[in-house]
Design a protein around this motif. Structure first.
Motif, PDB file in Angstrom:
ATOM      1  N   LYS A 130     -16.524  10.461 -13.176  1.00 17.28           N
ATOM      2  CA  LYS A 130     -15.324  11.216 -12.795  1.00 17.28           C
ATOM      3  C   LYS A 130     -15.005  11.032 -11.310  1.00 17.28           C
ATOM      4  CE  LYS A 130     -13.602  15.969 -12.803  1.00 17.28           C
ATOM      5  NZ  LYS A 130     -13.919  17.364 -13.143  1.00 17.28           N
ATOM      6  N   HIS A 131     -16.021  11.097 -10.467  1.00 15.58           N
ATOM      7  CA  HIS A 131     -15.809  10.952  -9.029  1.00 15.58           C
ATOM      8  C   HIS A 131     -15.341   9.532  -8.689  1.00 15.58           C
ATOM      9  CE1 HIS A 131     -16.286  12.172  -4.859  1.00 15.58           C
ATOM     10  NE2 HIS A 131     -16.786  10.969  -4.629  1.00 15.58           N
ATOM     11  N   GLY A 132     -15.935   8.536  -9.325  1.00 13.92           N
ATOM     12  CA  GLY A 132     -15.506   7.159  -9.098  1.00 13.92           C
ATOM     13  C   GLY A 132     -14.081   6.925  -9.554  1.00 13.92           C
ATOM     14  N   ALA A 133     -13.712   7.507 -10.699  1.00 15.12           N
ATOM     15  CA  ALA A 133     -12.339   7.379 -11.196  1.00 15.12           C
ATOM     16  C   ALA A 133     -11.361   8.044 -10.226  1.00 15.12           C
ATOM     17  CB  ALA A 133     -12.220   8.005 -12.587  1.00 15.12           C
ATOM     18  N   PHE A 134     -11.749   9.200  -9.689  1.00  8.44           N
ATOM     19  CA  PHE A 134     -10.901   9.895  -8.716  1.00  8.44           C
ATOM     20  C   PHE A 134     -10.614   9.003  -7.509  1.00  8.44           C
ATOM     21  CE2 PHE A 134     -10.812  12.425  -4.778  1.00  8.44           C
ATOM     22  CZ  PHE A 134      -9.601  13.099  -4.972  1.00  8.44           C
ATOM     23  N   HIS A 135     -11.654   8.391  -6.964  1.00  6.14           N
ATOM     24  CA  HIS A 135     -11.457   7.526  -5.801  1.00  6.14           C
ATOM     25  C   HIS A 135     -10.685   6.252  -6.167  1.00  6.14           C
ATOM     26  CE1 HIS A 135     -13.345   9.578  -2.467  1.00  6.14           C
ATOM     27  NE2 HIS A 135     -14.269  10.011  -3.310  1.00  6.14           N
ATOM     28  N   GLY A 136     -10.834   5.780  -7.400  1.00  2.00           N
ATOM     29  CA  GLY A 136     -10.035   4.649  -7.855  1.00  2.00           C
ATOM     30  C   GLY A 136      -8.557   4.988  -7.894  1.00  2.00           C
ATOM     31  N   VAL A 137      -8.238   6.184  -8.382  1.00  2.00           N
ATOM     32  CA  VAL A 137      -6.835   6.632  -8.405  1.00  2.00           C
ATOM     33  C   VAL A 137      -6.307   6.791  -6.979  1.00  2.00           C
ATOM     34  CG1 VAL A 137      -5.311   8.577  -8.998  1.00  2.00           C
ATOM     35  CG2 VAL A 137      -6.966   7.715 -10.674  1.00  2.00           C
ATOM     36  N   ILE A 138      -7.107   7.364  -6.106  1.00  2.00           N
ATOM     37  CA  ILE A 138      -6.702   7.510  -4.700  1.00  2.00           C
ATOM     38  C   ILE A 138      -6.426   6.138  -4.087  1.00  2.00           C
ATOM     39  CG2 ILE A 138      -7.518   8.217  -2.401  1.00  2.00           C
ATOM     40  CD1 ILE A 138      -6.643  10.540  -4.253  1.00  2.00           C
ATOM     41  N   ALA A 139      -7.285   5.160  -4.372  1.00  2.00           N
ATOM     42  CA  ALA A 139      -7.067   3.797  -3.858  1.00  2.00           C
ATOM     43  C   ALA A 139      -5.774   3.216  -4.420  1.00  2.00           C
ATOM     44  CB  ALA A 139      -8.250   2.901  -4.201  1.00  2.00           C
ATOM     45  N   GLY A 140      -5.518   3.468  -5.685  1.00  2.00           N
ATOM     46  CA  GLY A 140      -4.279   2.979  -6.291  1.00  2.00           C
ATOM     47  C   GLY A 140      -3.044   3.563  -5.629  1.00  2.00           C
ATOM     48  N   LEU A 141      -3.078   4.863  -5.378  1.00  2.00           N
ATOM     49  CA  LEU A 141      -1.903   5.538  -4.817  1.00  2.00           C
ATOM     50  C   LEU A 141      -1.733   5.316  -3.314  1.00  2.00           C
ATOM     51  CD1 LEU A 141      -2.072   8.918  -6.772  1.00  2.00           C
ATOM     52  CD2 LEU A 141      -0.624   6.918  -7.229  1.00  2.00           C
ATOM     53  N   PHE A 142      -2.846   5.230  -2.580  1.00  2.00           N
ATOM     54  CA  PHE A 142      -2.752   5.174  -1.119  1.00  2.00           C
ATOM     55  C   PHE A 142      -3.050   3.801  -0.510  1.00  2.00           C
ATOM     56  CE2 PHE A 142      -3.249   9.660  -2.059  1.00  2.00           C
ATOM     57  CZ  PHE A 142      -2.207  10.185  -1.317  1.00  2.00           C
ATOM     58  N   ILE A 143      -3.476   2.843  -1.341  1.00  2.00           N
ATOM     59  CA  ILE A 143      -3.657   1.474  -0.855  1.00  2.00           C
ATOM     60  C   ILE A 143      -2.729   0.524  -1.616  1.00  2.00           C
ATOM     61  CG2 ILE A 143      -5.271  -0.449  -0.588  1.00  2.00           C
ATOM     62  CD1 ILE A 143      -7.520   1.665  -0.258  1.00  2.00           C
ATOM     63  N   VAL A 144      -2.839   0.535  -2.948  1.00  2.00           N
ATOM     64  CA  VAL A 144      -2.051  -0.397  -3.754  1.00  2.00           C
ATOM     65  C   VAL A 144      -0.562  -0.086  -3.685  1.00  2.00           C
ATOM     66  CG1 VAL A 144      -1.640  -1.237  -6.103  1.00  2.00           C
ATOM     67  CG2 VAL A 144      -3.971  -0.892  -5.295  1.00  2.00           C
ATOM     68  N   LEU A 145      -0.186   1.175  -3.859  1.00  2.00           N
ATOM     69  CA  LEU A 145       1.243   1.529  -3.848  1.00  2.00           C
ATOM     70  C   LEU A 145       1.946   1.093  -2.561  1.00  2.00           C
ATOM     71  CD1 LEU A 145       3.809   2.888  -4.943  1.00  2.00           C
ATOM     72  CD2 LEU A 145       2.896   5.060  -4.119  1.00  2.00           C
ATOM     73  N   PRO A 146       1.420   1.399  -1.392  1.00  2.00           N
ATOM     74  CA  PRO A 146       2.108   0.926  -0.183  1.00  2.00           C
ATOM     75  C   PRO A 146       2.184  -0.600  -0.087  1.00  2.00           C
ATOM     76  CG  PRO A 146       0.561   2.666   0.386  1.00  2.00           C
ATOM     77  CD  PRO A 146       0.305   2.308  -1.050  1.00  2.00           C
ATOM     78  N   ILE A 147       1.110  -1.277  -0.454  1.00  2.00           N
ATOM     79  CA  ILE A 147       1.102  -2.747  -0.354  1.00  2.00           C
ATOM     80  C   ILE A 147       2.108  -3.361  -1.322  1.00  2.00           C
ATOM     81  CG2 ILE A 147      -0.270  -4.828  -0.772  1.00  2.00           C
ATOM     82  CD1 ILE A 147      -2.703  -3.199   0.285  1.00  2.00           C
ATOM     83  N   LEU A 148       2.020  -2.991  -2.596  1.00  2.00           N
ATOM     84  CA  LEU A 148       2.942  -3.566  -3.580  1.00  2.00           C
ATOM     85  C   LEU A 148       4.365  -3.069  -3.375  1.00  2.00           C
ATOM     86  CD1 LEU A 148       0.881  -3.639  -6.898  1.00  2.00           C
ATOM     87  CD2 LEU A 148       1.182  -5.414  -5.170  1.00  2.00           C
ATOM     88  N   GLY A 149       4.496  -1.829  -2.910  1.00  2.00           N
ATOM     89  CA  GLY A 149       5.833  -1.295  -2.628  1.00  2.00           C
ATOM     90  C   GLY A 149       6.537  -2.084  -1.529  1.00  2.00           C
TER      91      GLY A 149
END
Length: 159
Positions: free
Chosen positions: A105-124
């Motif tokens: 659960k904790h790893g999934a949480f940090h994966g989602v955070i990485a998606g929203l705060f790293i991937v989203l800005p880069i791909l956006g």
């Protein structure tokens, strides 16, 4: 600090599996193709062995760095890499806290955070300059957010 190479190996396969599902015509594949300006002809002319091979290599790179994002103990481990080396205080700390926040659960949480705060800005940003649609961006960011959540869960929770 033990490093679970099997978890990294399994996590590295996740982008291929999720991509197969995510970009399937029955899910987001048809919409993605339209917004990515991808045609059947372009897809059939691709060197799929090269694409999947390089994807797997890059997925290993991603899976290898994910513990530094999902496993808090990696930060403590990085502190003992200096001239003093591993001290008894580090051993005591790890004996007490080695399992803290080491869950799927904790790893999934940090994966989602990485998606929203790293991937989203880069791909956006890329999508803005490439003049791609919001749907295109959301499909790709959604894919990476789900993928990183599953990869993060594996590398953090699998011991």
């Amino acid at each position: 600090m033990e490093f679970n190479y099997l978890a990294v190996f399994v996590a590295a396969i996740v982008p291929l599996i999720i991509g197969f599902i995510w970009y399937n015509p029955k899910t987001f594949g048809t919409v993605w193709m339209k917004h990515a300006e991808m045609t059947e002809q372009k897809m059939q002319s691709a060197n799929m062995l090269k694409i999947f091979g390089v994807t797997l290599i890059l997925s290993f790179v991603l899976a290898f760095i994910l513990p530094s994002i999902t496993v808090h103990q990696m930060g403590a481990f990085s502190l003992v890499q200096g001239d003093l080396g591993i001290q008894p205080s580090y051993e005591t700390f790890m004996a007490e806290y080695k399992d803290e926040f080491r869950t799927f659960k904790h790893g999934a949480f940090h994966g989602v955070i990485a998606g929203l705060f790293i991937v989203l800005p880069i791909l956006g940003i890329n999508a803005l300059f490439e003049r791609k649609s919001l749907k295109y961006t959301l499909i790709n960011v959604g894919y990476w957010t789900v993928t990183l959540a599953i990869m993060g869960a594996i590398v953090c929770g699998w011991r």
